[in-house]
Design an enzyme around this catalytic site. Structure first.
Site, PDB file in Angstrom:
ATOM      1  N   SER A   1       0.813  -1.212   0.000  1.00 41.92           N
ATOM      2  CA  SER A   1       0.000   0.000   0.000  1.00 41.92           C
ATOM      3  C   SER A   1       0.846   1.261   0.000  1.00 41.92           C
ATOM      4  CB  SER A   1      -0.918   0.009   1.235  1.00 41.92           C
ATOM      5  OG  SER A   1      -0.155   0.138   2.422  1.00 41.92           O
ATOM      6  N   CYS A   2       2.145   1.134   0.133  1.00 39.67           N
ATOM      7  CA  CYS A   2       3.010   2.305   0.232  1.00 39.67           C
ATOM      8  C   CYS A   2       3.604   2.650  -1.130  1.00 39.67           C
ATOM      9  CB  CYS A   2       4.149   2.040   1.215  1.00 39.67           C
ATOM     10  SG  CYS A   2       3.561   1.639   2.879  1.00 39.67           S
ATOM     11  N   GLY A   3       3.198   3.799  -1.670  1.00 40.28           N
ATOM     12  CA  GLY A   3       3.854   4.315  -2.859  1.00 40.28           C
ATOM     13  C   GLY A   3       3.431   3.690  -4.163  1.00 40.28           C
TER      14      GLY A   3
END
Length: 274
Positions: A116-118
């Site tokens: 979910s990050c980046g």
């Protein structure tokens, strides 16, 4: 019809109402309750979400399914309150059926967190397309029936009527009959409760049903609808750009600004007749 008549999500709060003439009135107002719910897998903490109390077992089942951890009612052995917890009213324990690999659930959970990050929108679409096949449902709904859904949803929003502070999701059949309505301070929780209700009551998958939501449609709403195989998603407000892209790519009919006598259809309009 299984409307949500649960009013445990209402609390009283002192409020000072200020008037235009400079006067003040003291009163007790109805406000929506927001509390944490811990979902445990067996006796191990799994996730905590902020929600409005009520239909917590459905929320747990819906969350586990729409996030890809489980796929059918048979995956669950038992969903109940964890009586050993310090706050059992805010703790749900899920026992998985034999054959469900708990280590796979854990890896999916941490994989989702790290992914979910980046990530970009294109990556998000590719990820869910790899997880779920496109929807091929031939479900159709009459235009007049679709236009009637916002009023039917609004009239059944019991807690919203008292507090004005909740989202709602409603599951309808093709004839416009309301099968289930759930309300929650979180729009994704309201949807998970509806999907959990359908799963636990053997209305599954939802390939011939319509989802109506009270607010806007985000990527997360479309992702959960895809997991439940819902072919038509409608809202009284606007969809996001990513929600539109996912709906187009994955075969979901997406309707926004559904306010009689008009609507905006962003994808797959062939499912709306008349």
């Amino acid at each position: 019809m299984n409307q949500n008549l649960n009013t445990t999500g209402i609390a009283k709060s002192a409020v000072a109402r200020l008037h235009a003439d400079g006067g003040t009135t003291s009163l007790n107002d109805d406000v929506v309750v927001e509390e944490p719910l811990e979902i445990r897998i067996g006796n191990r903490p799994f996730v905590v979400t902020m929600r409005t109390p009520g239909n917590d077992e459905e929320l747990a089942a819906g969350f586990m399914t729409t996030e890809g951890f489980t796929h059918s009612k048979s995956d669950f052995k038992e969903i109940d309150r964890c009586r050993m917890a310090s706050h059992p009213e805010n703790t749900i324990r899920v026992r998985m059926s034999t054959g469900v690999k708990l280590n796979k659930i854990e890896s999916l959970r941490y994989g989702a967190i790290s992914a979910s990050c980046g990530v970009c929108g294109k990556t998000s679409i590719e990820s869910i397309r790899n997880s779920y096949p496109d929807i091929q449902s031939d479900c159709k709904i009459e235009r007049a029936t679709l236009l009637s859904l916002p009023d039917r949803l609004r009239k059944s929003q019991v807690v919203f009527e008292k507090t004005g502070g909740l989202h709602s999701s409603g599951l309808f059949d093709k004839a416009g009959n309301l099968l289930c309505l759930r309300e929650d301070v979180g729009r994704h929780n309201a949807l998970d409760k509806v999907i959990g209700f359908a799963l636990l009551n053997d209305i599954w998958p939802l390939e011939n049903h319509i989802l109506m939501v009270s607010g806007r449609v985000s990527f997360e709403i479309i992702q959960k609808a895809l997991a439940a195989r819902i072919p038509i998603v409608a809202a009284v407000s606007a969809p996001s750009s990513l929600a539109i892209s996912v709906a187009r790519e994955c075969g979901i009919t997406l309707v926004g600004f559904l306010r009689n006598p008009t609507m905006n259809v962003y994808s797959h309009p062939h499912r709306i007749s008349g």
